[in-house]
Each structure stands twice: as C-alpha cells, then as structure tokens.
Design an enzyme around this catalytic site. Structure first.
Site, PDB file in Angstrom:
ATOM      1  N   SER A  94      13.090 -22.486  26.926  1.00 44.97           N
ATOM      2  CA  SER A  94      13.378 -21.766  25.685  1.00 44.97           C
ATOM      3  C   SER A  94      12.515 -20.338  25.507  1.00 44.97           C
ATOM      4  O   SER A  94      11.694 -20.268  26.493  1.00 44.97           O
ATOM      5  CB  SER A  94      12.873 -22.654  24.539  1.00 44.97           C
ATOM      6  OG  SER A  94      11.770 -23.108  24.770  1.00 44.97           O
ATOM      7  N   GLU A 136      19.496  -8.282  21.484  1.00 47.17           N
ATOM      8  CA  GLU A 136      20.858  -9.294  21.193  1.00 47.17           C
ATOM      9  C   GLU A 136      20.463  -9.931  19.858  1.00 47.17           C
ATOM     10  O   GLU A 136      19.410 -10.082  19.318  1.00 47.17           O
ATOM     11  CB  GLU A 136      21.110 -10.301  22.236  1.00 47.17           C
ATOM     12  CG  GLU A 136      21.133  -9.460  23.794  1.00 47.17           C
ATOM     13  CD  GLU A 136      20.893 -10.751  24.642  1.00 47.17           C
ATOM     14  OE1 GLU A 136      20.900 -11.860  24.669  1.00 47.17           O
ATOM     15  OE2 GLU A 136      20.103 -10.326  25.866  1.00 47.17           O
ATOM     16  N   LYS A 157      12.168 -13.775  14.467  1.00 48.93           N
ATOM     17  CA  LYS A 157      13.228 -14.459  13.348  1.00 48.93           C
ATOM     18  C   LYS A 157      13.317 -13.547  12.216  1.00 48.93           C
ATOM     19  O   LYS A 157      12.618 -12.756  11.923  1.00 48.93           O
ATOM     20  CB  LYS A 157      12.366 -15.997  13.033  1.00 48.93           C
ATOM     21  CG  LYS A 157      12.258 -16.921  14.277  1.00 48.93           C
ATOM     22  CD  LYS A 157      13.521 -17.578  14.341  1.00 48.93           C
ATOM     23  CE  LYS A 157      12.883 -18.871  14.817  1.00 48.93           C
ATOM     24  NZ  LYS A 157      13.829 -20.232  14.553  1.00 48.93           N
ATOM     25  N   ASP A 175       9.233 -25.969  11.471  1.00 42.67           N
ATOM     26  CA  ASP A 175       8.540 -25.192  12.028  1.00 42.67           C
ATOM     27  C   ASP A 175       7.079 -25.169  11.534  1.00 42.67           C
ATOM     28  O   ASP A 175       6.021 -24.711  12.310  1.00 42.67           O
ATOM     29  CB  ASP A 175       9.093 -23.741  11.876  1.00 42.67           C
ATOM     30  CG  ASP A 175      10.453 -23.381  12.633  1.00 42.67           C
ATOM     31  OD1 ASP A 175      10.793 -24.450  13.450  1.00 42.67           O
ATOM     32  OD2 ASP A 175      11.063 -22.594  12.578  1.00 42.67           O
ATOM     33  N   LYS A 221      20.352 -13.415  17.888  1.00 43.54           N
ATOM     34  CA  LYS A 221      19.886 -14.953  18.287  1.00 43.54           C
ATOM     35  C   LYS A 221      20.878 -15.969  17.692  1.00 43.54           C
ATOM     36  O   LYS A 221      20.666 -16.192  16.071  1.00 43.54           O
ATOM     37  CB  LYS A 221      18.438 -15.135  17.916  1.00 43.54           C
ATOM     38  CG  LYS A 221      18.002 -16.461  18.423  1.00 43.54           C
ATOM     39  CD  LYS A 221      16.459 -16.917  18.075  1.00 43.54           C
ATOM     40  CE  LYS A 221      16.090 -18.037  18.797  1.00 43.54           C
ATOM     41  NZ  LYS A 221      16.796 -19.132  17.928  1.00 43.54           N
ATOM     42  N   ALA A 238      12.769 -24.571   8.987  1.00 40.51           N
ATOM     43  CA  ALA A 238      11.575 -24.070   8.621  1.00 40.51           C
ATOM     44  C   ALA A 238      10.492 -24.879   8.043  1.00 40.51           C
ATOM     45  O   ALA A 238       9.386 -24.664   8.454  1.00 40.51           O
ATOM     46  CB  ALA A 238      11.872 -23.126   7.126  1.00 40.51           C
TER      47      ALA A 238
END
Ligand SMILES: [Zn+2]
Length: 731
Positions: free
Chosen positions: A89, A168, A371, A44, A170, A41
C-alpha cells in the site's frame, strides 16, 4: 468521538490492547466480510491513536499489531493466489492541508540527496552540491525533458530545479492485479494481505472495461505483464443498485466501494455480471519480456495504448507547488466526478529515481496518498422528522448532531423509508454513519453497534400528513407511505406547480421556485387552473414582483397554452406516468376524453403500461376534482392537436425504430441530447442510459466516453448524427 491519549503507563498499555482488539475486529469486518461497522475516518482515528502510543512505547510493538501488517484474508470459497510481486500500500497522509504535499516533496528531495551521496553509481555530482541540486540532477538524468521544463517553469528557484511527479486520483475501490500472458488475461486477484490474494478471475471477467486481450505487438510478445489498478462502482450505478435493493426491500450497500468489493468477491459470476463495475489502472506488478517506459506517466500512457482504462484526470506536475495545485484542482472537481475518490496520489515520475528511493517499512518512499475529507462520518441521531415530496411521498429524515462530512457540514440526512430504517435498526439516540458524496442527498447508511438507552420506541410513520392532515396510505405491497391530499396539500401543490411548469412539461418560462413559493404562500394559487387566471393586478400584489417579471410570466403562460397531449399528460404529474409513458398514452388514445374514460384493460393495451401504472391512471381520473381541473385547464385555453383516429390507426403510424434500444454519448454536432431522444422515441425507439448486449445502436458525438469503448468491445453498431438521421428517414 476521540479518546484522550492516556498518560500513565498502565492505562496506556491497556489502551494499546483495546485498540488492537477493536482494529482487528473492524479490519475483519471491512476486508474479509465486506461489512464495515464504522466509517473509515473512525478506523483511521483509532489507527492513528495506536500508532502514536506505539511510537511513544516502541517496546510494545508486536509483529501482529494492525500497524505492522496489511490485513486481509481469503474468503471461503475463493482460491488463494500468491502474488509474484507483493501488492503494497501507499503511505496515506490524512492531513488534508497543503502542508502534507510540501512535506512529501521535501522528504523526497532529502532522500534522493542521501541516495545520491551514498551510492557511487548514482548520478555524479560533487559532494559539495546542495541536496536539492543533486536530487534535481538525478531527475535530469532520468527524465531530461521534464527537468528542462522545470527550469523554465520556476525562474525564482534557479538553484533548486523542481522534481516531476505523476499525480493521479485515488479511487475508492478494490485493488486488483490483472495478469496477462502474451497479451491474454489469465488471472485476476485481490490484494489480500499483500502477499496472498484471492482468485477473482470469474467476476473480473464480467467487467466490460477490462480487456481480455491487450492491444499491440509489445503486449503480445511479453511473457507476463501484470496490470494493477482499482475496481470500483460508479456513483450512479451504485445509486441504481441500492434503489433496486430498496424497492424489493433488500439489503442496501453502505457505499460504492463496499458494493464493488462485494461484487468482485462474489462466488457467482452471474450476480457479478448484473452489477456494473469499472476499472482504472495505476501501476504494474510482475513484468517479463517487456521494457516499460522510464516514467510513471509514460507507463500509464503505454497501458492506455494497450486498451487498459486509465483515468484522464492524471497529470505530470512540478515540485511542491504543482502537487498543491493538483490537490486543490481535484478537490474542486470531486463532487462532479462520476465516482468516489478519497484523495489523490503523488508518485515520483522517474522510475529510475523510484528505484533509488526504494521502500520504508513496506511503503514506497516515492509515493504518497494525500487524502480529502472523509465522505462518511459518525454522529448522533437526535431525532427523526418526516419530509413530504412532490408525489406525496413521506420520507423519514434524520436530524443529526452537525457533522463535517464530504467537505460540508450536514445536520439532516435521508433514511429513505420506514422498512429500510427498521432493517438497519436505527433509533433516536443511536450513533449512526452518515455518507455524503457528490450531488447525492446525504444519507444514514447504518448504525454503529454500541450501547443505547434501555427503551426507545420503534419509529412509526404518522397516520396523517404532517402538512395537510390528509390520510397517509401505503400502496399494497409497496414500501412508501404517501399523503392522499394531492393538490389540497400545500407541499404537493408547490411541487406539482413546478413540475407542471417544467421545461419538458408545459414549459412555462418565468415560473421558478421562488415565485411558486410566493404564489402558493400568498394564497393566490390553490389549483393548477388558477395559474391561468393570474393577471397583472394579482401579480403586482406580490411583494418584490417587478413589472418586467410579471410581464414575462404572463407571456410564458400564454405561450404554454399551445402544447401537445403528451406534454400535458406528463405535466399533470400522475404517479408512475413519466415522460415516455405520457407520450405513449397520447399516441395510443389521441384524445384526453378517450384516455379519461379508458378502462384499466384498455390502458393495459398501451405499450409498457402494466397493472400498477394502469391503476394509478384510473385512480387519478376517478377523482372528481381531477376531472374538474382538466375541464378548467381546457377552459383556460390550453389546446393541443388531437388525433381523430382510434388507437389502432395511431399505432399504425410509421415507427421505423420500433423495438430498437439506443444509447447516446458525447455531444452531437446539431441535435441536443433531448432532441435526439425525442426523435428516436417518436420513431418508436427507446433510449437507455447504459450500454449492454441488448443495445441496438450507440449514437456517439464529440468527447464520447466509456460508453463508446464499451460499444466497440461488444461489437455494437456505432452511429454519428448523420447515421441516426439516415435511420430515422428510412421509415
Ligand atoms: Zn399532505
């Protein structure tokens, strides 16, 4: 923790350089060394800040900026592998609100409309059609059955039929490319920088989930099928691994992803084989000689049919509302999943539409990773407290500046033990990384390198129990500090009572957390035997104790008096004497008096009793007050059938399953899992938690999971409930 974006040109320029240096350092720690120093985090946040500055000043963007390339390098000792198709990605959306899903759907619709308008070969639709209509028409052409479903699903949006997405989980692991030639696994490689990864065939081959051969004629006929997916470590396996590391004073892993990456990139396949990993597929790489299904969801189903693990939580959803609902549904399930996820992934289901949309700066336009709140965060360590457990174990607990992590606010986290605390170098005043995932207690996994006050003394364990003042001791060679107060210690008393009353111990109905608190705090109960001296008069003295619950407790106490020696021994809470050991002791000695007087040597003759357990049992019965407790409990009327015989006689009882290891999975028609376990153990067998080559039988019921798959792979005998009963009766 966040830095304000500088406004003046020179300091902004400096900030960009500083951010790039820091991000490059942390990327190296994360991708190459598998030793991150800061939570994702935080990485990011730094990344977002750099990206914002570069957007404001495009003239500063360089090709080697962390925002412009996938970082990853080949570890020394591993062979580089050039990917036939680059491993890119997916664009990540860190805004966890539903707005992200809606923006994505809007972007896809707009891009599809643009693609349809500019490509003459695209679905023919008049240019006057609205954007959404032509996008939907394209969807209809690619996946007619889904488009018609969408029309009926949302009557209010008749002019804007919904797009179908494959949604789906992650997985928080390591991306892997599995190359199959004519159905046989020939190579496994990490993502690396996307163009070149590392050959990890040797470690990947130890993963039971990953088939060496794909099932079916189509797979065998295909010259090449590259399956892409995530290798990860389940949370329980991760906890076990760290527990093992901790018990031998070794280095623990920060999180399951980090542990999985370390295992996959391990040079020694034997070490990898001891650390269980799992795998789920989510896509394809290079394909030659096979025509994959036209939708992404169809592809996943096809892969599953070939024997590749594909997660069952996947779904095909319609439009933005479908995405939002899926994100919310999985968020509610997140803690209950046996593995970490850091978000969900949406992919346009039609592969034809995916092709139309293509890529934008190395990321597919047709996919999004949406996320969830991070499971690791940084915060300040304000102090270290001591927490006392049922067995008297003292655990250092971090008092934290409250931080939002894993979806909740955390202000306490475990530091496990003093040795681990020292090895991690954590001190009061440090910035630390906190992890909270699933039902696991939040923990401090490390400190963030940085400045600290000039002098902070090392943390020391207290010499006296913070609750009762008894001496604190550490077993020779052990890592845990313990209070020696036993029942004298109020904390241990409460927890000893709860353990004593537990379902698999004395099974006293009506005696729960709150009542135990009241009984101990009011001074009514100081020792276990005092439980059986409770009467209506004493209980009614307790505040808020209804007559009905008092009567229930008294009935529960009365019923519990008829028990077995095994349950009774387990209920005493002797350190290292779990349920199985208690049963073995009961079977071996047959009577409590023989057990209390047994020498350490005689104890060692019991199956699975080693020196540590023998010493612990001896130490318990050597305490005069514990013998007194024993007498008082028997005087209170607790009885069990005693076997007269010597140890040899009891051990000669039929034990048809002796030496056999069973694994239970799924739901059996009649027996509960506990009952099946009891039957197997009574017949001399063992029940293990996971399937391995040493497993003798797997007993599978309804909805058996990956354990059954693993058993089949290893060629182990699989029994149903009838099969188990037949085996039990054979003795
Ligand atoms: Zn104590």
């Amino acid at each position: 923790m966040s830095n304000a974006v500088p406004t003046d040109y020179a300091s902004a320029r400096e900030r960009v350089d500083a951010l790039r240096r820091r991000l490059q350092h942390h990327a190296q720690q994360y991708h190459v060394l598998d030793a991150p120093e800061i939570p994702d985090a935080e990485y990011d946040r730094l990344y977002d800040e750099l990206q914002a500055l570069e957007q404001a000043h495009p003239e500063w963007v360089t090709a080697d900026s962390p925002t412009q390339r996938v970082i990853g390098a080949v570890l020394d000792g591993l062979k580089p592998v050039r990917h036939a198709v680059a491993m890119l990605s997916i664009q990540a959306e860190r805004d966890t609100s539903e707005a992200s899903a809606r923006r994505f759907d809007a972007r896809v619709r707009k891009a599809l409309a643009a693609a349809a308008a500019s490509t003459p070969t695209a679905v023919s639709e008049s240019t006057s059609a609205s954007q959404s209509t032509s996008a939907a028409a394209a969807a209809a052409a690619a996946a007619p059955e889904l488009a018609s479903a969408s029309a009926s699903a949302s009557p209010s949006a008749a002019d804007a039929p919904l797009l179908a997405y494959s949604a789906e989980l992650k997985f928080d692991g390591l991306a892997i490319n599995l190359r199959y030639q004519h159905g046989r696994l020939v190579q496994a490689a990490t993502r690396g920088d996307g163009e070149t990864g590392e050959d990890v065939t040797h470690t990947i081959s130890t993963i039971g989930d990953i088939p060496q051969r794909l099932r079916g004629a189509a797979a065998s006929a295909a010259a090449v099928i590259e399956v892409r997916g995530e290798v990860f470590m389940r949370r329980d396996h991760f906890e076990q691994l760290n527990e093992q590391q901790r018990s031998k004073g070794g280095k623990t892993f920060v999180n399951p992803r980090n542990a999985a990456a370390g295992v996959v990139r391990q040079l020694d396949a034997r070490i990898a084989a001891e650390r269980p990993l799992s795998f789920f597929a989510y896509g394809l790489g290079d394909v030659q000689g096979w025509d994959p299904p036209p939708t992404h969801s169809g592809l996943l189903t096809a892969l599953a049919a070939m024997g590749v693990p594909v997660n069952d939580e996947r779904a095909v959803v319609l439009g933005a509302d479908g995405l939002v609902a899926y994100h919310a549904r999985i968020a509610a399930r997140r803690d209950a999943l046996p593995f970490d996820i850091d978000g969900v992934v949406y992919k346009l289901d039609s592969r034809a539409l995916q092709l139309q949309l293509g890529f934008k700066s190395r990321e597919p336009r047709w996919a999004l990773a949406h996320k969830y709140p991070a499971q690791e965060q940084m915060t300040a360590l304000n102090g270290i407290d001591i927490q006392l457990g049922r067995t008297g174990k003292l655990t250092p607990v971090a008092k934290l500046h409250p931080v939002f992590v894993g979806g909740t606010t955390v202000s306490n986290a475990t530091l496990h033990n003093v040795f681990e605390l020292r090895r991690k170098g954590v001190r009061v005043g440090d910035t630390v990384i906190v992890r909270r995932a699933g039902d696991v207690i939040p923990e401090v996994v490390g400190r963030v390198p940085g400045e600290r006050p000039a002098y902070v003394p090392n943390f020391r364990m207290p010499a006296q129990c913070p609750v009762c003042g008894s001496a604190v001791l550490r077993e020779k060679g052990g890592i845990d500090h313990r209070c020696t107060g036993g029942l004298f210690c109020a904390t241990q008393r409460k927890q000893a009572l709860l353990h004593f009353a537990g379902r698999r111990a004395m099974d006293i109905e009506g005696l729960g957390d709150k009542l135990v608190d009241q009984l101990v705090d009011s001074g009514l109960i100081r020792t276990l035997p005092e439980l059986y001296t409770l009467g209506v008069a004493k209980l009614s003295a307790l505040a808020r104790m209804a007559d009905k619950s008092a009567a229930n407790l008294l009935t529960g106490l009365e019923r519990s008096k008829q028990t077995t020696l095994g349950r009774f021994l387990y209920a005493l809470g002797i350190r290292h004497v779990g349920e199985t050991t208690a049963k073995d002791l009961a079977r071996h000695f047959g009577s409590i008096d023989r057990l209390m007087d047994a020498s350490a040597d005689r104890l060692l003759a019991v199956r699975d009793v080693g020196p540590v357990v023998a010493q612990s049992i001896r130490a318990f019965f050597d305490q005069p007050h514990n013998r007194e407790v024993m007498e008082q409990l028997r005087a209170a009327g607790i009885t069990w059938p005693e076997s007269d015989g010597s140890a040899d006689k009891t051990d000669a009882a039929p034990r048809p399953l002796f030496g056999k290891i069973f694994v239970l999975t799924g739901t059996l028609p009649l027996l509960t899992r506990d009952e099946a376990k009891d039957l197997i153990e009574a017949a001399g067998g063992k029940v293990a938690g996971s399937v391995s080559k040493r497993t003798s039988y797997v007993v599978a019921g309804e909805e058996a999971g990956s354990k059954l798959d693993k058993a089949r792979e290893l060629g182990l005998p699989v029994l149903d409930e009838d099969g188990l009963r037949a085996l039990l009766d054979a003795g």
